[in-house]
Scaffold this motif. Structure first.
Motif, PDB file in Angstrom:
ATOM      1  N   SER A  29      56.377 -85.539   0.784  1.00 35.80           N
ATOM      2  CA  SER A  29      57.645 -86.190   0.472  1.00 35.80           C
ATOM      3  C   SER A  29      58.155 -87.008   1.657  1.00 35.80           C
ATOM      4  O   SER A  29      58.762 -88.065   1.462  1.00 35.80           O
ATOM      5  N   ARG A  32      56.720 -90.408   1.413  1.00 37.13           N
ATOM      6  CA  ARG A  32      57.412 -91.212   0.394  1.00 37.13           C
ATOM      7  C   ARG A  32      58.717 -91.780   0.928  1.00 37.13           C
ATOM      8  O   ARG A  32      59.077 -92.927   0.675  1.00 37.13           O
ATOM      9  N   ARG A  33      59.465 -90.942   1.652  1.00 42.12           N
ATOM     10  CA  ARG A  33      60.768 -91.405   2.155  1.00 42.12           C
ATOM     11  C   ARG A  33      60.581 -92.491   3.205  1.00 42.12           C
ATOM     12  O   ARG A  33      61.335 -93.466   3.233  1.00 42.12           O
ATOM     13  N   VAL A  69      67.115 -86.709   1.273  1.00 43.08           N
ATOM     14  CA  VAL A  69      67.317 -87.020  -0.142  1.00 43.08           C
ATOM     15  C   VAL A  69      68.718 -86.577  -0.544  1.00 43.08           C
ATOM     16  O   VAL A  69      69.122 -85.453  -0.268  1.00 43.08           O
ATOM     17  N   VAL A  71      70.097 -86.767  -3.798  1.00 42.82           N
ATOM     18  CA  VAL A  71      70.248 -86.768  -5.248  1.00 42.82           C
ATOM     19  C   VAL A  71      70.930 -85.464  -5.649  1.00 42.82           C
ATOM     20  O   VAL A  71      70.449 -84.387  -5.336  1.00 42.82           O
ATOM     21  N   ARG A  76      74.612 -79.249 -12.146  1.00 43.91           N
ATOM     22  CA  ARG A  76      73.191 -79.507 -12.389  1.00 43.91           C
ATOM     23  C   ARG A  76      72.510 -78.208 -12.820  1.00 43.91           C
ATOM     24  O   ARG A  76      72.714 -77.177 -12.200  1.00 43.91           O
ATOM     25  N   ASP A  77      71.678 -78.265 -13.839  1.00 50.70           N
ATOM     26  CA  ASP A  77      71.088 -77.082 -14.467  1.00 50.70           C
ATOM     27  C   ASP A  77      72.202 -76.171 -14.987  1.00 50.70           C
ATOM     28  O   ASP A  77      72.527 -75.142 -14.378  1.00 50.70           O
ATOM     29  N   ILE A 215      62.452 -77.686  -0.643  1.00 52.94           N
ATOM     30  CA  ILE A 215      61.238 -78.373  -1.120  1.00 52.94           C
ATOM     31  C   ILE A 215      60.752 -79.415  -0.110  1.00 52.94           C
ATOM     32  O   ILE A 215      59.581 -79.766  -0.124  1.00 52.94           O
ATOM     33  N   TYR A 216      61.640 -79.893   0.758  1.00 51.63           N
ATOM     34  CA  TYR A 216      61.224 -80.913   1.733  1.00 51.63           C
ATOM     35  C   TYR A 216      60.629 -80.316   3.005  1.00 51.63           C
ATOM     36  O   TYR A 216      60.258 -81.043   3.917  1.00 51.63           O
ATOM     37  N   LYS A 244      62.983 -74.954  -9.237  1.00 50.55           N
ATOM     38  CA  LYS A 244      61.539 -74.756  -9.033  1.00 50.55           C
ATOM     39  C   LYS A 244      61.229 -74.300  -7.609  1.00 50.55           C
ATOM     40  O   LYS A 244      60.098 -74.442  -7.133  1.00 50.55           O
TER      41      LYS A 244
ATOM     42  N   ASN B  43      65.105 -83.854 -19.053  1.00 47.49           N
ATOM     43  CA  ASN B  43      65.600 -83.040 -17.956  1.00 47.49           C
ATOM     44  C   ASN B  43      66.127 -81.737 -18.528  1.00 47.49           C
ATOM     45  O   ASN B  43      67.161 -81.694 -19.155  1.00 47.49           O
ATOM     46  N   TYR B  45      65.890 -77.144 -18.236  1.00 46.19           N
ATOM     47  CA  TYR B  45      65.610 -75.986 -17.408  1.00 46.19           C
ATOM     48  C   TYR B  45      64.447 -75.196 -17.995  1.00 46.19           C
ATOM     49  O   TYR B  45      63.925 -74.300 -17.378  1.00 46.19           O
ATOM     50  N   THR B  47      60.733 -74.339 -20.301  1.00 46.91           N
ATOM     51  CA  THR B  47      59.300 -74.595 -20.112  1.00 46.91           C
ATOM     52  C   THR B  47      58.619 -74.738 -21.468  1.00 46.91           C
ATOM     53  O   THR B  47      57.491 -74.319 -21.654  1.00 46.91           O
ATOM     54  N   GLU B  65      55.654 -74.397  -9.266  1.00 51.59           N
ATOM     55  CA  GLU B  65      56.841 -74.289  -8.429  1.00 51.59           C
ATOM     56  C   GLU B  65      56.536 -75.010  -7.130  1.00 51.59           C
ATOM     57  O   GLU B  65      55.388 -75.376  -6.874  1.00 51.59           O
ATOM     58  N   PRO B  79      56.804 -80.207 -13.480  1.00 52.51           N
ATOM     59  CA  PRO B  79      58.029 -79.690 -14.085  1.00 52.51           C
ATOM     60  C   PRO B  79      59.091 -80.782 -14.263  1.00 52.51           C
ATOM     61  O   PRO B  79      59.052 -81.799 -13.575  1.00 52.51           O
ATOM     62  N   ASP B  81      62.458 -82.838 -14.013  1.00 57.51           N
ATOM     63  CA  ASP B  81      63.470 -83.129 -12.997  1.00 57.51           C
ATOM     64  C   ASP B  81      62.958 -83.097 -11.557  1.00 57.51           C
ATOM     65  O   ASP B  81      63.742 -83.124 -10.621  1.00 57.51           O
ATOM     66  N   TYR B  82      61.651 -83.041 -11.381  1.00 55.59           N
ATOM     67  CA  TYR B  82      61.049 -83.151 -10.037  1.00 55.59           C
ATOM     68  C   TYR B  82      59.887 -84.136 -10.095  1.00 55.59           C
ATOM     69  O   TYR B  82      59.198 -84.219 -11.114  1.00 55.59           O
ATOM     70  N   HIS B  83      59.647 -84.827  -8.983  1.00 58.54           N
ATOM     71  CA  HIS B  83      58.384 -85.535  -8.828  1.00 58.54           C
ATOM     72  C   HIS B  83      57.375 -84.529  -8.282  1.00 58.54           C
ATOM     73  O   HIS B  83      57.715 -83.707  -7.426  1.00 58.54           O
ATOM     74  N   LEU B  94      56.959 -80.351  -4.397  1.00 56.51           N
ATOM     75  CA  LEU B  94      57.871 -81.007  -5.334  1.00 56.51           C
ATOM     76  C   LEU B  94      58.892 -81.828  -4.562  1.00 56.51           C
ATOM     77  O   LEU B  94      59.143 -81.586  -3.389  1.00 56.51           O
ATOM     78  N   ASP B  95      59.480 -82.786  -5.247  1.00 61.50           N
ATOM     79  CA  ASP B  95      60.373 -83.741  -4.596  1.00 61.50           C
ATOM     80  C   ASP B  95      61.463 -84.095  -5.605  1.00 61.50           C
ATOM     81  O   ASP B  95      61.167 -84.414  -6.749  1.00 61.50           O
ATOM     82  N   GLY B  96      62.694 -84.005  -5.166  1.00 62.47           N
ATOM     83  CA  GLY B  96      63.816 -84.247  -6.090  1.00 62.47           C
ATOM     84  C   GLY B  96      64.490 -85.583  -5.872  1.00 62.47           C
ATOM     85  O   GLY B  96      65.647 -85.749  -6.227  1.00 62.47           O
ATOM     86  N   SER B  97      63.771 -86.542  -5.284  1.00 57.59           N
ATOM     87  CA  SER B  97      64.432 -87.809  -4.959  1.00 57.59           C
ATOM     88  C   SER B  97      64.612 -88.682  -6.209  1.00 57.59           C
ATOM     89  O   SER B  97      64.284 -88.281  -7.315  1.00 57.59           O
ATOM     90  N   GLU B  98      65.129 -89.884  -5.988  1.00 59.03           N
ATOM     91  CA  GLU B  98      65.522 -90.787  -7.071  1.00 59.03           C
ATOM     92  C   GLU B  98      64.439 -90.940  -8.144  1.00 59.03           C
ATOM     93  O   GLU B  98      63.255 -90.888  -7.850  1.00 59.03           O
ATOM     94  N   VAL B 100      61.930 -92.785 -10.596  1.00 60.63           N
ATOM     95  CA  VAL B 100      61.098 -93.980 -10.455  1.00 60.63           C
ATOM     96  C   VAL B 100      60.705 -94.395 -11.869  1.00 60.63           C
ATOM     97  O   VAL B 100      60.316 -93.545 -12.676  1.00 60.63           O
ATOM     98  N   ARG B 104      61.676 -88.914 -13.830  1.00 61.59           N
ATOM     99  CA  ARG B 104      61.406 -87.865 -12.856  1.00 61.59           C
ATOM    100  C   ARG B 104      61.001 -86.643 -13.655  1.00 61.59           C
ATOM    101  O   ARG B 104      61.872 -86.071 -14.295  1.00 61.59           O
TER     102      ARG B 104
END
Lengths: 269, 188
Positions: A29, A32-33, A69, A71, A76-77, A215-216, A244, B43, B45, B47, B65, B79, B81-83, B94-98, B100, B104
């Motif tokens: 990640s 990517r950033r 990041v 976001v 959320r969730d 995660i990062y 996750k 998006n 929660y 599975t 995960e 999963p 909501d994650y890249h 996993l990555d939660g950024s913007e 694309v 996502r």
């Protein structure tokens, strides 16, 4: 696009010049950033990019802000928030004082969600919400409690799905394309800069939320963060991570038990 | 000719689930490579997608995960909501950024990350869908020496995504479902 060796060079140079250590960030990640910033700012040679970071401290700060990041969403969730509302917070309710830490709070949407939840449960007056992030500029946004109006439809749906029963729009006043959340919600919030990579524990909490930050990090740095949370949690306190995320690959996980399938762990020793 | 491949990665959107459900049960076990599926999904929660695909195939599946291990013979689904990225050949990140391409997980993001890590030991397959996600990722896979396959647009329920890739990514193969299965069973 930055190559792997160039990324390593960048990590080393940043560490030597500024003392900031990205070495234990997740490479996938981080790459990517860095690629995103490199392209956004129109660089065509890696050495130009590196030189700019080495010689221009303002640009270095920009890099740090853009690499993290930011976001986030309110509620959320929604399932997670309904578990907080119905199971976790009621457990904390009898305490004379409730201390909560949002680690990596970004622009503050989750902190405001928590304040709404506590208010509805009649607990906000005796709660303290510490909200920290590594990125000073997102904290400025968070302090203001001002968010884009266009997000409110989604947030209102999340709020209702999480078990909220009030009129969500009663929590803010809208003005053109922004909304400002009621000042009473932020009265119990304390914002400050904190780096999970290098800073230490600063208080003891009953609940720590750190969602989609770990995660990062690679496993070593995740272990460091979990240790920091362990040091900052009261016994029987709760730790909440992103949907996750897991602590099973980190050291120190044996001190925690997971609450069913939710990403909430309880410190048992 | 058999190629050495450590990962087969599928990307798809609208109309791709049925293709996967048709293809996966026909892949011969044991499978010498890992399989990753990146499909655009709501998006949420839950599975549901994982549970459905697990029902339809005998390939062992692991729920992804952050920092999950990646192993040959096992199926993984990005999963919601994650890249989904690859830290190295054995570790998922996993990555939660913007978002694309409004998505996502995004197919481009996973394909690109896989291309950098697996290089020529990668097969990328793009299926039915309604947006342009995946084409850039296929270009990256090709640039790093991997093999690119696109579902024959006229056999796709929604042809836009494979068509866009055929026009812009110069894929190595344009296959229908049956040809994809044959390729995976005889060439890897």
């Amino acid at each position: 696009m930055i190559e792997e060796l160039e990324l390593e060079t960048l990590i080393n140079e940043v560490y030597e010049h500024y003392g900031f250590d990205f070495g234990n960030y997740s490479k996938a990640s981080l790459k990517r950033r860095v690629d995103r910033l490199y392209q956004m700012d129109g660089f065509s040679h890696f050495h130009e990019f590196l030189h700019r970071i080495q010689t221009d401290e303002k640009y270095y700060k920009r890099m740090i802000e853009e690499i993290t990041v930011n976001v986030t969403e309110m509620f959320r969730d929604p399932v997670f928030y309904s578990v907080l509302r119905n199971e976790i917070i009621p457990f904390l309710a009898p305490k004379p004082f409730i201390r909560i830490w949002h680690a990596g709070c970004s622009t503050g949407e989750e902190v405001f969600s928590m304040a709404i939840l506590l208010k509805e449960l009649g607990l906000l007056h005796k709660s303290l919400l510490y909200a920290t992030d590594i990125n000073a500029s997102v904290l400025e946004t968070a302090k203001k409690g001002i968010f884009p109006l266009r997000m409110m439809k989604q947030y209102s749906e999340n709020y209702l799905a999480s078990g909220g029963t009030e009129d969500f729009s009663s929590y803010y006043s809208a003005n053109f394309n922004i909304v400002k959340f009621n000042p009473e919600l932020s009265e119990k919030m304390v914002f400050s800069q904190h780096n999970l990579v290098s800073d230490t524990s600063f208080n003891e909490f009953d609940l720590i939320l750190c969602r989609n930050v770990l995660i990062y990090f690679n496993n070593d740095l995740q272990s460091r963060a979990i240790k920091l949370f362990d040091d900052s949690l009261s016994v029987l306190g709760f730790l909440a991570l992103g949907s996750k995320e897991t602590i099973k690959y980190t050291q120190g996980d044996s001190k925690f038990v997971q609450l069913r399938k939710e990403k909430i762990w309880r410190k048992i020793q | 000719m058999r190629i050495r491949c450590e990962l087969v990665i599928f990307g798809g959107s609208a109309g791709s689930l049925q293709v996967l459900i048709n293809i996966l049960p026909q892949i011969k076990l044991p499978i010498p490579f890992a399989i990753v599926i990146v499909v655009h999904r709501k998006n949420s929660y839950d599975t549901v997608l994982e549970d459905l695909i697990a029902l339809k195939t005998l390939i062992p599946m692991e729920y992804v995960e952050d920092k999950s291990k990646l192993q040959p013979g096992v199926l993984y689904i990005a999963p919601s909501d994650y890249h989904m990225l690859f830290e190295d050949k054995n570790n998922i990140a996993l990555d939660g950024s913007e978002k694309v391409n409004y998505s996502r997980p995004s197919i481009d993001v996973s394909f690109e990350s896989a291309a950098f890590v697996f290089r020529e030991q990668l097969v990328g397959i793009l299926l039915s869908g309604a947006n342009a996600d995946g084409t850039f990722g296929l270009q990256m896979i090709q640039e790093k020496g991997g093999i690119t396959i696109v579902q024959k647009p006229e056999t796709a329920e929604v042809s836009y995504m494979p068509q866009f890739a055929v026009l812009n990514a110069n894929p190595d193969f344009i296959f229908n479902e049956e040809e994809i299965v044959t390729f995976l069973n005889s060439n890897i």
